[in-house]
Write a protein that holds these residues in place. Structure first.
Motif, PDB file in Angstrom:
ATOM      1  N   LYS A   1       0.810  -1.226   0.000  1.00  0.00           N
ATOM      2  CA  LYS A   1       0.000   0.000   0.000  1.00  0.00           C
ATOM      3  C   LYS A   1       0.839   1.269   0.000  1.00  0.00           C
ATOM      4  CE  LYS A   1      -1.986  -1.077   3.955  1.00  0.00           C
ATOM      5  NZ  LYS A   1      -2.914  -1.017   5.108  1.00  0.00           N
ATOM      6  N   SER A   2       2.061   1.199   0.558  1.00  0.00           N
ATOM      7  CA  SER A   2       2.924   2.383   0.591  1.00  0.00           C
ATOM      8  C   SER A   2       4.041   2.315  -0.450  1.00  0.00           C
ATOM      9  CB  SER A   2       3.540   2.551   1.987  1.00  0.00           C
ATOM     10  OG  SER A   2       4.498   1.534   2.244  1.00  0.00           O
ATOM     11  N   GLY A   3       4.124   1.182  -1.146  1.00  0.00           N
ATOM     12  CA  GLY A   3       5.158   1.022  -2.168  1.00  0.00           C
ATOM     13  C   GLY A   3       6.434   0.381  -1.659  1.00  0.00           C
ATOM     14  N   GLU A   4       6.546   0.194  -0.360  1.00  0.00           N
ATOM     15  CA  GLU A   4       7.758  -0.420   0.199  1.00  0.00           C
ATOM     16  C   GLU A   4       7.473  -1.042   1.551  1.00  0.00           C
ATOM     17  OE1 GLU A   4      12.367   0.680   1.538  1.00  0.00           O
ATOM     18  OE2 GLU A   4      11.103   2.187   0.564  1.00  0.00           O
ATOM     19  N   GLY A   5       8.015  -2.238   1.738  1.00  0.00           N
ATOM     20  CA  GLY A   5       7.992  -2.929   3.019  1.00  0.00           C
ATOM     21  C   GLY A   5       9.251  -3.766   3.072  1.00  0.00           C
ATOM     22  N   PHE A   6       9.097  -5.072   3.078  1.00  0.00           N
ATOM     23  CA  PHE A   6      10.253  -5.948   2.940  1.00  0.00           C
ATOM     24  C   PHE A   6      10.714  -5.992   1.481  1.00  0.00           C
ATOM     25  CE2 PHE A   6       8.011  -7.448   6.724  1.00  0.00           C
ATOM     26  CZ  PHE A   6       9.031  -7.295   7.656  1.00  0.00           C
ATOM     27  N   TYR A   7       9.788  -5.680   0.591  1.00  0.00           N
ATOM     28  CA  TYR A   7      10.072  -5.559  -0.838  1.00  0.00           C
ATOM     29  C   TYR A   7       9.659  -4.166  -1.295  1.00  0.00           C
ATOM     30  CZ  TYR A   7      10.302 -10.698  -0.677  1.00  0.00           C
ATOM     31  OH  TYR A   7      10.632 -11.996  -0.369  1.00  0.00           O
ATOM     32  N   THR A   8      10.110  -3.773  -2.470  1.00  0.00           N
ATOM     33  CA  THR A   8       9.648  -2.527  -3.079  1.00  0.00           C
ATOM     34  C   THR A   8       8.685  -2.871  -4.207  1.00  0.00           C
ATOM     35  OG1 THR A   8      11.555  -2.469  -4.566  1.00  0.00           O
ATOM     36  CG2 THR A   8      11.728  -1.233  -2.511  1.00  0.00           C
ATOM     37  N   TYR A   9       7.712  -2.003  -4.425  1.00  0.00           N
ATOM     38  CA  TYR A   9       6.636  -2.273  -5.386  1.00  0.00           C
ATOM     39  C   TYR A   9       6.524  -1.117  -6.372  1.00  0.00           C
ATOM     40  CZ  TYR A   9       5.738  -5.800  -1.917  1.00  0.00           C
ATOM     41  OH  TYR A   9       5.891  -6.857  -1.053  1.00  0.00           O
ATOM     42  N   THR A  10       6.710  -1.446  -7.648  1.00  0.00           N
ATOM     43  CA  THR A  10       6.639  -0.455  -8.713  1.00  0.00           C
ATOM     44  C   THR A  10       5.391  -0.710  -9.534  1.00  0.00           C
ATOM     45  OG1 THR A  10       9.051  -0.394  -8.825  1.00  0.00           O
ATOM     46  CG2 THR A  10       7.837   0.547 -10.697  1.00  0.00           C
ATOM     47  N   PRO A  11       4.516   0.291  -9.695  1.00  0.00           N
ATOM     48  CA  PRO A  11       3.302   0.095 -10.499  1.00  0.00           C
ATOM     49  C   PRO A  11       3.636  -0.412 -11.895  1.00  0.00           C
ATOM     50  CG  PRO A  11       3.208   2.185  -9.338  1.00  0.00           C
ATOM     51  CD  PRO A  11       4.609   1.649  -9.134  1.00  0.00           C
ATOM     52  N   GLY A  12       2.867  -1.397 -12.339  1.00  0.00           N
ATOM     53  CA  GLY A  12       3.046  -1.918 -13.692  1.00  0.00           C
ATOM     54  C   GLY A  12       4.009  -3.076 -13.805  1.00  0.00           C
ATOM     55  N   THR A  13       4.656  -3.457 -12.698  1.00  0.00           N
ATOM     56  CA  THR A  13       5.568  -4.598 -12.748  1.00  0.00           C
ATOM     57  C   THR A  13       5.261  -5.563 -11.619  1.00  0.00           C
ATOM     58  OG1 THR A  13       7.877  -5.321 -12.664  1.00  0.00           O
ATOM     59  CG2 THR A  13       7.308  -3.374 -11.389  1.00  0.00           C
ATOM     60  N   LYS A  14       5.426  -6.865 -11.890  1.00  0.00           N
ATOM     61  CA  LYS A  14       5.194  -7.886 -10.879  1.00  0.00           C
ATOM     62  C   LYS A  14       6.502  -8.451 -10.342  1.00  0.00           C
ATOM     63  CE  LYS A  14       0.638  -9.351 -12.571  1.00  0.00           C
ATOM     64  NZ  LYS A  14      -0.193 -10.505 -13.021  1.00  0.00           N
ATOM     65  N   GLU A  15       7.621  -7.880 -10.793  1.00  0.00           N
ATOM     66  CA  GLU A  15       8.921  -8.351 -10.328  1.00  0.00           C
ATOM     67  C   GLU A  15       9.066  -8.096  -8.828  1.00  0.00           C
ATOM     68  OE1 GLU A  15      13.705  -7.748 -11.243  1.00  0.00           O
ATOM     69  OE2 GLU A  15      12.209  -6.458 -12.190  1.00  0.00           O
ATOM     70  N   LEU A  16       9.518  -9.112  -8.115  1.00  0.00           N
ATOM     71  CA  LEU A  16       9.672  -8.999  -6.674  1.00  0.00           C
ATOM     72  C   LEU A  16      11.092  -8.549  -6.355  1.00  0.00           C
ATOM     73  CD1 LEU A  16       7.749  -9.493  -4.301  1.00  0.00           C
ATOM     74  CD2 LEU A  16       8.712 -11.774  -4.071  1.00  0.00           C
ATOM     75  N   VAL A  17      11.208  -7.338  -5.820  1.00  0.00           N
ATOM     76  CA  VAL A  17      12.516  -6.750  -5.536  1.00  0.00           C
ATOM     77  C   VAL A  17      12.626  -6.465  -4.045  1.00  0.00           C
ATOM     78  CG1 VAL A  17      14.068  -4.802  -6.004  1.00  0.00           C
ATOM     79  CG2 VAL A  17      12.573  -5.677  -7.830  1.00  0.00           C
ATOM     80  N   VAL A  18      13.643  -7.032  -3.408  1.00  0.00           N
ATOM     81  CA  VAL A  18      13.856  -6.812  -1.982  1.00  0.00           C
ATOM     82  C   VAL A  18      14.155  -5.340  -1.733  1.00  0.00           C
ATOM     83  CG1 VAL A  18      15.301  -7.375   0.021  1.00  0.00           C
ATOM     84  CG2 VAL A  18      14.650  -9.167  -1.591  1.00  0.00           C
ATOM     85  N   SER A  19      13.560  -4.781  -0.683  1.00  0.00           N
ATOM     86  CA  SER A  19      13.812  -3.396  -0.313  1.00  0.00           C
ATOM     87  C   SER A  19      15.307  -3.170  -0.100  1.00  0.00           C
ATOM     88  CB  SER A  19      13.054  -3.061   0.974  1.00  0.00           C
ATOM     89  OG  SER A  19      13.469  -1.821   1.500  1.00  0.00           O
ATOM     90  N   GLU A  20      15.783  -2.006  -0.530  1.00  0.00           N
ATOM     91  CA  GLU A  20      17.192  -1.671  -0.392  1.00  0.00           C
ATOM     92  C   GLU A  20      17.649  -1.779   1.060  1.00  0.00           C
ATOM     93  OE1 GLU A  20      20.145   2.098  -1.446  1.00  0.00           O
ATOM     94  OE2 GLU A  20      18.128   1.977  -2.333  1.00  0.00           O
ATOM     95  N   LYS A  21      16.756  -1.539   1.992  1.00  0.00           N
ATOM     96  CA  LYS A  21      17.066  -1.611   3.423  1.00  0.00           C
ATOM     97  C   LYS A  21      17.570  -2.992   3.821  1.00  0.00           C
ATOM     98  CE  LYS A  21      16.681  -0.335   7.853  1.00  0.00           C
ATOM     99  NZ  LYS A  21      17.473   0.732   8.486  1.00  0.00           N
ATOM    100  N   PHE A  22      17.094  -4.048   3.119  1.00  0.00           N
ATOM    101  CA  PHE A  22      17.388  -5.427   3.535  1.00  0.00           C
ATOM    102  C   PHE A  22      18.298  -6.164   2.563  1.00  0.00           C
ATOM    103  CE2 PHE A  22      13.101  -4.436   5.273  1.00  0.00           C
ATOM    104  CZ  PHE A  22      13.477  -4.353   6.611  1.00  0.00           C
ATOM    105  N   ARG A  23      18.903  -5.439   1.613  1.00  0.00           N
ATOM    106  CA  ARG A  23      19.805  -6.117   0.667  1.00  0.00           C
ATOM    107  C   ARG A  23      21.177  -6.353   1.288  1.00  0.00           C
ATOM    108  NH1 ARG A  23      18.348  -2.338  -4.538  1.00  0.00           N
ATOM    109  NH2 ARG A  23      16.108  -2.713  -4.469  1.00  0.00           N
TER     110      ARG A  23
END
Length: 296
Positions: A274-296
């Protein structure tokens, strides 16, 4: 037989609940204080119906009939005036829900059943602010509502057996599988799910494993369709925290204490999808699962 249903709250859960009732021939009044939110909800319902149509799960005529079964209303009193069943699906905040039930109790017909889609708040406490506690029940749908089969039906302390039987039968008519629970903190679904999510967050917090490893182990090792950290993002980290607090306060057991990492993330506005970031980051229009920079 219940034909007239009012759904309070036009967010993700509310529009899904309205969708399934309308699709099974019920006349639905979808209620929200925001006209813009109601318009958004109708667009979402139509989009989901189009998805069903593309999969040949419904016909064009069934899509049209479903949309025709839904009307919208911004005034609660008018929206519940002819209801045989009201399903409240507002934000998971106790004070808000109690006020909604006070207002609904005053405006709805005397024989109307009042249901709440709450995932953790006491049905008995909600019922206590009404003049009809025997007609108050939990009807906890799962997200996304048009897809998920489960409805957790929760009896409050005073819920009449006939009301419970009616909601179980109605859930089956919606094409759902009802499962009955009693009114204790977290009911069944979240009493089991939230400690698992919390333990996954503790595993990250304590450096046991990284985000991808935790989710991969649970997906491949336990056959979960979604890892617990991704699921937490999907539910909303603020919602997870709220439910854990209900469990912790309700049982007084330290095993339900929310992980400090979860508390910090919610306080910083990192709420998941809902906010675009949690444990992963969320980009509108893509379903790719990307770990949040905080946890890389």
């Amino acid at each position: 037989m219940i034909k007239n249903v009012s759904v309070i709250g036009a967010g993700t859960m509310g529009n899904g609940i309205a969708h399934v009732f309308a699709q099974t021939g019920h006349r639905v009044v979808l209620i929200d204080v925001s006209a813009a939110q109601l318009e958004k909800a109708l667009r979402t319902i139509e989009k989901n119906l189009d998805r069903q149509l593309a999969k040949e799960a419904i016909t064009a005529q069934e899509k049209a009939a479903t949309l025709q079964n839904i009307t919208t209303e911004t005034r609660l009193e008018e929206g519940v005036a002819e209801a045989q069943l009201v399903v409240e699906a507002a934000t998971e905040q106790e004070t808000l829900k109690l006020e909604i039930f006070r207002m609904t109790d005053a405006a709805a017909p005397a024989d109307c059943i009042l249901a709440t889609n709450t995932s953790s708040i006491s049905i008995t406490k909600i019922a206590s602010v009404t003049s009809r506690p025997g007609q108050v029940i939990g009807m906890h749908f799962m997200n996304p509502v048009p897809v998920m089969k489960l409805v957790e039906v929760i009896n409050g302390y005073a819920t009449h057996t006939a009301v419970s039987d009616t909601i179980i039968a109605l859930s089956k008519k919606l094409g759902k599988m009802p499962a009955l629970a009693n009114d204790y903190p977290g009911f069944v679904a979240n009493r089991i799910l939230m400690p698992m999510i919390n333990e996954a967050i503790y595993s990250l917090y304590e450096g046991v494993a990284r985000v991808e490893a935790i989710d991969t182990i649970m997906k491949l090792g336990m056959a979960h369709p979604m890892g617990p950290l991704q699921l937490a993002d999907f539910i909303g980290l603020d919602v997870c925290l709220s439910i854990l607090n209900v469990l912790h306060n309700g049982f007084g057991n330290p095993k339900y204490a929310p992980c400090p990492l979860l508390v910090n993330m919610v306080n910083s506005g990192k709420l998941g999808v809902k906010s675009g970031e949690g444990f992963y980051t969320y980009t509108p229009g893509t379903k790719e699962l990307v770990v949040s920079e905080k946890f890389r």
